[in-house]
Design an enzyme around this catalytic site. Structure first.
Site, short mmCIF file in Angstrom:
data_model
loop_
_atom_site.label_atom_id
_atom_site.label_comp_id
_atom_site.label_asym_id
_atom_site.label_seq_id
_atom_site.Cartn_x
_atom_site.Cartn_y
_atom_site.Cartn_z
N HIS A 5 -6.13 -14.27 8.25
CA HIS A 5 -5.42 -12.74 8.16
C HIS A 5 -6.04 -11.74 8.64
CE1 HIS A 5 -2.29 -15.60 6.34
NE2 HIS A 5 -3.15 -15.85 5.59
N ARG A 47 24.22 16.08 -2.00
CA ARG A 47 24.07 15.28 -1.94
C ARG A 47 24.10 14.20 -3.44
NH1 ARG A 47 20.56 14.76 2.65
NH2 ARG A 47 20.96 12.35 2.00
N ARG A 76 1.31 -10.88 5.96
CA ARG A 76 2.48 -10.79 5.79
C ARG A 76 2.89 -10.22 7.69
NH1 ARG A 76 6.04 -8.88 1.32
NH2 ARG A 76 7.67 -9.88 2.46
N PRO A 88 0.64 -1.30 -0.34
CA PRO A 88 -0.26 0.05 0.00
C PRO A 88 0.77 1.38 0.11
CG PRO A 88 -0.77 -1.46 2.15
CD PRO A 88 0.43 -2.31 0.86
N GLU A 89 0.43 2.23 -1.08
CA GLU A 89 1.68 3.00 -0.63
C GLU A 89 0.54 4.63 -0.81
OE1 GLU A 89 4.13 3.43 -1.97
OE2 GLU A 89 4.59 1.34 -2.70
#
Ligand SMILES: [Zn+2]
Length: 270
Positions: free
Chosen positions: A91, A151, A109, A2-3
């Protein structure tokens, strides 16, 4: 995984069913997620009204009068609304019951979490060091330009660092770099101010579009299978390694960076 858009879609999907409603009971079937669910969690929120839901990065914050519940969906978590007679699947680790409506957490998971935060939630150690939200004014070209000076990290890795900006997952990094014509392996410090303007604009665009499209499947999502349709959107490079670039027709190159699939056009992206 999930983003940010999926988490935002989740928030928008569950809020109308749960906001300003009182929790009548909590069922915890599996307390061992990434961290253990606090043993007294049910006691803490039982009979309490849910006063607000907000998102910070990929965390959801559920406000109660005496503290916040903090949920992260981890690698495979989802929250959905079911009615109280729907039997749990394997789950399905916890339920918040609001009389006839149940907010149910599913996570094969178990890398997600449910924690309790007293006091100011944004000072919690998981949230305190997070960079700005990508869709706010705070994330702008000036910020990215200044932050990236000196950077030597690759720009793709840089924008995926949640200390720099939250919620730019792998798909969105690939897509926004292509749209900005910036090679993912370029050093962050080598970006020009114009590059930063383009990249900030395109990150906002891809995330906002994805939220919008997640929103179009909200009804299915809330009603049933818990799979927002954000993968259905048109992607320019992600998942298209070896295919022709939509701009120049050359073959898109696919490499691994930090163990993540990275696709770009060697001609269009500098
Ligand atoms: Zn090209």
């Amino acid at each position: 995984m999930p983003e940010l858009p999926e988490v935002e879609t989740t928030l928008r999907g569950i809020a109308p069913h749960t906001l300003n409603r009182r929790i009548s009971s909590v069922v915890i079937r599996q307390p061992q997620l990434r961290w253990e669910i606090p043993p007294n969690f049910a006691e803490l929120v039982n009979k309490k009204e849910l006063l607000g839901i907000t998102r910070r990065g990929k965390y959801l914050l559920f406000e109660f009068v005496h503290g916040h519940a903090l949920i992260h969906l981890g690698m495979s978590g989802s929250l959905r609304i079911v009615d109280s007679i729907t039997p749990p699947n394997p789950h399905d680790h916890f339920d918040w019951v609001f009389d006839t409506v149940v907010l149910r957490y599913h996570d094969p998971r178990r890398f997600g979490c449910l924690l309790w935060v007293e006091g100011e939630p944004h000072e919690h150690k998981l949230l305190a060091a997070l960079g700005p939200e990508p869709l706010t004014e705070e994330f702008n070209a000036d910020y990215l330009y200044k932050r990236s000076r000196n950077r030597s990290q690759a720009i793709k890795q840089f924008i995926m660092d949640s200390h720099v900006v939250v919620g730019v997952g792998n798909i969105y990094a690939n897509e926004s770099l292509f749209m900005s014509r910036i090679k993912p392996i370029r050093k962050a410090g080598a970006l020009t101010r114009k590059n930063c303007e383009d990249l900030v604009r395109n990150i906002k665009f891809v995330l906002a579009r994805s939220i919008e499209q997640g929103g179009t499947t909200l009804r299915d999502f809330v009603g049933g299978d818990g799979k927002p349709g954000y993968f259905k959107q048109q992607l320019l490079v992600y998942g298209r390694g070896g295919e022709a670039c939509s701009e120049c027709g050359k073959t898109l190159k696919e490499v691994r960076m930090m163990d993540r699939t990275t696709v770009y056009c060697v001609d269009c992206q500098k």
